[in-house]
Design an enzyme around this catalytic site. Structure first.
Site, PDB file in Angstrom:
ATOM      1  N   ASP A  15       0.874  -1.167   0.000  1.00  0.00           N
ATOM      2  CA  ASP A  15       0.000   0.000   0.000  1.00  0.00           C
ATOM      3  C   ASP A  15       0.913   1.219   0.000  1.00  0.00           C
ATOM      4  O   ASP A  15       1.549   1.545   1.001  1.00  0.00           O
ATOM      5  CB  ASP A  15      -0.883  -0.031   1.260  1.00  0.00           C
ATOM      6  CG  ASP A  15      -1.682   1.263   1.436  1.00  0.00           C
ATOM      7  OD1 ASP A  15      -1.714   2.095   0.499  1.00  0.00           O
ATOM      8  OD2 ASP A  15      -2.277   1.429   2.516  1.00  0.00           O
ATOM      9  N   LYS A  77       2.657  11.266  -3.551  1.00  0.00           N
ATOM     10  CA  LYS A  77       1.645  10.557  -4.340  1.00  0.00           C
ATOM     11  C   LYS A  77       0.696  11.520  -5.051  1.00  0.00           C
ATOM     12  O   LYS A  77       0.146  11.207  -6.098  1.00  0.00           O
ATOM     13  CB  LYS A  77       0.861   9.633  -3.409  1.00  0.00           C
ATOM     14  CG  LYS A  77      -0.148   8.741  -4.104  1.00  0.00           C
ATOM     15  CD  LYS A  77      -0.669   7.710  -3.128  1.00  0.00           C
ATOM     16  CE  LYS A  77      -1.783   6.878  -3.687  1.00  0.00           C
ATOM     17  NZ  LYS A  77      -2.250   5.883  -2.706  1.00  0.00           N
ATOM     18  N   GLU A 154      -7.300   0.348  -4.444  1.00  0.00           N
ATOM     19  CA  GLU A 154      -7.234   0.296  -2.981  1.00  0.00           C
ATOM     20  C   GLU A 154      -8.523  -0.195  -2.312  1.00  0.00           C
ATOM     21  O   GLU A 154      -8.471  -1.080  -1.455  1.00  0.00           O
ATOM     22  CB  GLU A 154      -6.809   1.663  -2.432  1.00  0.00           C
ATOM     23  CG  GLU A 154      -5.326   1.900  -2.652  1.00  0.00           C
ATOM     24  CD  GLU A 154      -4.904   3.358  -2.537  1.00  0.00           C
ATOM     25  OE1 GLU A 154      -5.720   4.188  -2.106  1.00  0.00           O
ATOM     26  OE2 GLU A 154      -3.755   3.662  -2.895  1.00  0.00           O
ATOM     27  N   ASP A 177     -13.088   4.712   1.760  1.00  0.00           N
ATOM     28  CA  ASP A 177     -11.643   4.868   1.995  1.00  0.00           C
ATOM     29  C   ASP A 177     -11.241   6.336   1.895  1.00  0.00           C
ATOM     30  O   ASP A 177     -11.135   6.902   0.813  1.00  0.00           O
ATOM     31  CB  ASP A 177     -10.884   4.031   0.941  1.00  0.00           C
ATOM     32  CG  ASP A 177      -9.359   4.117   1.097  1.00  0.00           C
ATOM     33  OD1 ASP A 177      -8.876   4.889   1.955  1.00  0.00           O
ATOM     34  OD2 ASP A 177      -8.650   3.417   0.355  1.00  0.00           O
TER      35      ASP A 177
HETATM   36  P1  ADP Z   1      -2.848   7.305   2.956  1.00  0.00           P
HETATM   37  O1  ADP Z   1      -3.588   6.111   2.482  1.00  0.00           O
HETATM   38  O2  ADP Z   1      -3.192   8.532   2.205  1.00  0.00           O
HETATM   39  O3  ADP Z   1      -1.400   7.130   3.117  1.00  0.00           O
HETATM   40  P2  ADP Z   1      -3.761   6.866   5.674  1.00  0.00           P
HETATM   41  O4  ADP Z   1      -4.874   5.933   5.483  1.00  0.00           O
HETATM   42  O5  ADP Z   1      -2.565   6.392   6.400  1.00  0.00           O
HETATM   43  O6  ADP Z   1      -3.409   7.637   4.371  1.00  0.00           O
HETATM   44  O7  ADP Z   1      -4.362   8.139   6.424  1.00  0.00           O
HETATM   45  C1  ADP Z   1      -3.584   9.254   6.601  1.00  0.00           C
HETATM   46  C2  ADP Z   1      -4.443  10.442   6.878  1.00  0.00           C
HETATM   47  O8  ADP Z   1      -5.287  10.180   7.992  1.00  0.00           O
HETATM   48  C3  ADP Z   1      -3.613  11.657   7.224  1.00  0.00           C
HETATM   49  O9  ADP Z   1      -4.115  12.811   6.591  1.00  0.00           O
HETATM   50  C4  ADP Z   1      -3.764  11.724   8.722  1.00  0.00           C
HETATM   51  O10 ADP Z   1      -3.613  13.041   9.206  1.00  0.00           O
HETATM   52  C5  ADP Z   1      -5.178  11.240   8.897  1.00  0.00           C
HETATM   53  N1  ADP Z   1      -5.428  10.752  10.244  1.00  0.00           N
HETATM   54  C6  ADP Z   1      -4.754   9.797  10.921  1.00  0.00           C
HETATM   55  N2  ADP Z   1      -5.252   9.644  12.150  1.00  0.00           N
HETATM   56  C7  ADP Z   1      -6.270  10.538  12.264  1.00  0.00           C
HETATM   57  C8  ADP Z   1      -7.161  10.893  13.316  1.00  0.00           C
HETATM   58  N3  ADP Z   1      -7.108  10.295  14.508  1.00  0.00           N
HETATM   59  N4  ADP Z   1      -8.081  11.856  13.063  1.00  0.00           N
HETATM   60  C9  ADP Z   1      -8.122  12.482  11.884  1.00  0.00           C
HETATM   61  N5  ADP Z   1      -7.310  12.207  10.871  1.00  0.00           N
HETATM   62  C10 ADP Z   1      -6.384  11.247  11.058  1.00  0.00           C
HETATM   63 MG    MG Z   2      -4.616   4.670   1.773  1.00  0.00          MG
END
Ligand code: ADP
Ligand code: MG
Length: 614
Positions: A15, A77, A154, A177
């Site tokens: 991922d 990305k 995804e 998602d």
């Molecule tokens: P990606 O798939 O884009 O890499 P993730 O699924 O890891 O992302 O999610 C990352 C996003 O989720 C970031 O913008 C992060 O700030 C947000 N995020 C993570 N934890 C929280 C939370 N507790 N509350 C709000 N947003 C969150």
């Molecule tokens: Mg993601």
């Protein structure tokens, strides 16, 4: 440590997220995360090139973001598929090259766990990624040393992780998602071990990153009102505010209000200016309401496309870190009467990687016995602009003609015939678009090519057949053929793109090599001694932090000294003085050393930026 028992290359699932990335594999029939040697299950998708030229990826890179924004890249990305070069530590890299560095890091974890050697990878992409973005992702994987035969959507991956452990159930699953950069929603049907994506919708530019920037805007407004300065003009302040915004956002997921108290965001007239305010959860939600409501619109869309009522949804999977924002659960419950359907037992950050591993397992044969079958759909319509005629020498472009409609199960091949529009027309321009709008102008162009050599005859008497093949990776191949002489002349879109990317692949590899070479550059003896000495020190002393601080200081000194001769007199004097105090602080207390180091780093960054602005 255990090697896979299969004789073939292991296939791992990755991922590659905007914010975080992780890898997983199949172990004893189950998907499992591949942790870093330090035990991290996911790592920030951040790349940093340190002062010695060494590439650092993950949490350490994320930690360097505020101190050294010029040497650090996050959220790459969002740029995938574009030709924009990103600058890091004075080097210009394509987005897929930066992504390759992240993938390479994950490959190391896999090598550690499964043993070194060639590896295949399946990499996930947002369902709404376009052709160029998918190709860039594939290229990133290959630059990192993987064989990448598959990219997978995804939300489909997330559903697969769930599906594999619920093979015996027939149900409709909604995958919502919302990550850092993109939003995808897919409606999936599980029936007798077959997982079929029915519909998908989403937005490539909607995610937690945007929410952070909304808060940054709020902070900036506050400082402008209070002090009359715009901190965004300062790269460091901007990075600082962005980091704080993310912290506040996350805190608001668990608390109703959050106090912000960030000292010395920026200096004006020798006065450090602080950011101080309170933000409530409601206030924050108000800021991002439009985006959030857009996601609900997409949910409605997939329900409609799949001809299902909300009551017919059996499972709701919340994927992506941004689904931790309480509004998401609440709004889904309220608007679609999902109640407490959203599952609590899914880790939103790991679900995609685990699902990609399931896809990898199906491909490698490791999950062959499960009998699990998965089909996906084209997330958008694909078609061409039809040439309707000529007006003088200007072509009058027609509307958008769909060849593969949205939500068609893939892989799929579809053809359509078009006739010539002008007397004696010997050339047809094939312009390929994706999108749902009627006019090509509002859709997204994928490419174009000419089919020439059509026999000159009266308008409408010659036919051209256009064939679209949309493969399981969501990558499109297009061919055009003149029906009367059966020649597929001109170039197919696929050839044109592949040829282009082949050249650039080599260039990319070379550029990445120079990055790794550069890491060895400061192999001047003294630098080696420094490093060796301090490595030892780090091991010997129990105080890793102090050692690291000292190492940073020595690197900064080396960096600074090297720079001195190239600086104008005033800056040279200033830097020389700071370097001297830094050297003086080397044996002193940590706080003094840190302070002296910060001063040097500040100046180095300033000089760095001065260079950039020239
Ligand atoms: P990606 O798939 O884009 O890499 P993730 O699924 O890891 O992302 O999610 C990352 C996003 O989720 C970031 O913008 C992060 O700030 C947000 N995020 C993570 N934890 C929280 C939370 N507790 N509350 C709000 N947003 C969150
Ligand atoms: Mg993601």
């Amino acid at each position: 440590m255990k090697k896979t028992s299969k004789s073939q290359k292991p296939i791992i699932g990755i991922d590659l997220g905007t914010t975080n990335s992780s890898a997983a594999y199949i172990k004893d029939g189950q998907a499992e995360i591949i942790p870093s040697p330090g035990g991290e299950r996911i790592i920030p998708s951040v790349v940093h090139v340190d002062r010695a030229g060494k590439v650092v990826v993950g949490q350490d890179a994320a930690d360097a973001l505020i101190a050294m924004p010029g040497r650090t890249i996050a959220a790459v990305k969002r740029k995938m598929g574009s030709e924009e070069h990103l600058e890091v530590a004075g080097k210009k890299l394509l987005p897929e090259e930066v992504s390759a560095l992240i993938l390479k890091e994950l490959k190391e974890y896999a090598d550690n766990l499964l043993g070194p050697g060639e590896k295949e990878a399946v990499i996930s992409v947002p369902a709404h990624f376009a052709d160029a973005q998918r190709k860039a992702t594939k290229k990133a994987g290959e630059l990192a040393g993987f064989t990448v035969e598959r990219v997978i959507n995804e939300p489909t991956a997330a559903a697969m992780a769930f599906g594999l452990s619920n093979l015996d159930q027939d149900q409709h699953i909604l995958v919502y998602d919302l990550g850092g950069g993109t939003f995808d929603v897919s409606l999936v049907e599980m029936m007798e071990g077959v997982l079929e994506v029915k519909a998908s919708a989403g937005d490539n530019n909607l995610g937690g990153e945007d929410f952070d920037w909304k808060l940054v805007e709020l902070f900036v407004g506050n400082m402008e009102d209070k002090y009359g300065v715009n901190p965004m003009e300062d790269l460091r302040a901007k990075t600082l505010l962005k980091g704080e915004a993310e912290r506040v956002k996350k805190e608001l997921s668990v608390k109703e209000t959050c106090s912000v108290n960030l000292p010395a965001v920026i200096v004006k007239d020798d006065q450090p200016l602080d950011l101080e305010l309170e933000v409530s959860r409601n206030e924050f939600v108000e800021l991002i309401k439009d985006s959030l409501e857009k996601t609900l619109g997409c949910v409605e869309q997939v329900l409609e496309d799949a001809s299902l009522d909300p009551e017919e949804i059996d499972e709701v999977l919340l994927v992506g870190g941004s689904t931790r924002i309480p509004w998401v659960r609440e709004a889904l419950a309220e608007n679609f009467s999902f109640g407490n359907k959203p599952r609590q037992d899914i880790n939103p950050e790991e679900a995609v990687a685990l699902g990609v591993a399931v896809q990898a397992g199906l491909k490698s044969g490791e999950l062959a016995e499960s009998g699990f079958i998965v089909t996906d759909v084209a997330p958008y319509s694909l078609g061409i602009a039809v040439l309707k005629g000529f007006q003088g020498i200007m072509m009058v472009p027609g509307g958008f003609h769909t060849i593969i409609p949205k939500n068609t199960t893939i892989p799929v091949t579809r053809s359509d015939r078009f006739s010539t529009a002008a007397d004696g027309q010997t050339v047809v321009e094939i312009e390929v678009y994706q999108g749902e709008k009627e006019g090509t102008r509002d859709n997204y162009p994928l490419g174009e090519f000419l089919l020439s050599g059509i026999p000159p005859r009266p308008a409408g008497q010659e036919e051209v057949e256009v064939t679209f093949h949309y493969n399981i990776n969501g990558i499109l191949e297009v061919q055009a053929r003149c029906v009367s002489n059966n020649k597929a002349m001109g170039v197919s879109l696929k050839d044109a793109l592949d040829r282009k990317s082949e050249g650039s692949y080599k260039e990319s590899l070379e550029r990445l090599e120079t990055i790794f070479d550069a890491a060895e550059e400061p192999s001047e003896e003294d630098m080696d001694d420094f490093l060796a000495g301090f490595q030892e020190m780090e091991e010997e002393s129990q105080e890793g932090i102090k050692a690291r601080l000292k190492k940073e200081a020595l690197l900064a000194i080396a960096d600074g000294k090297e720079l001195l001769s190239r600086l104008p007199q005033k800056a040279r004097k200033e830097l020389a003085e700071l370097l001297e105090s830094l050297e003086g602080a080397l044996e002193g207390p940590d706080e003094d050393l840190q302070e002296a180091l910060n001063e040097v780093l500040d100046l180095l960054i300033e000089i760095d930026e001065g260079d950039e602005n020239e």
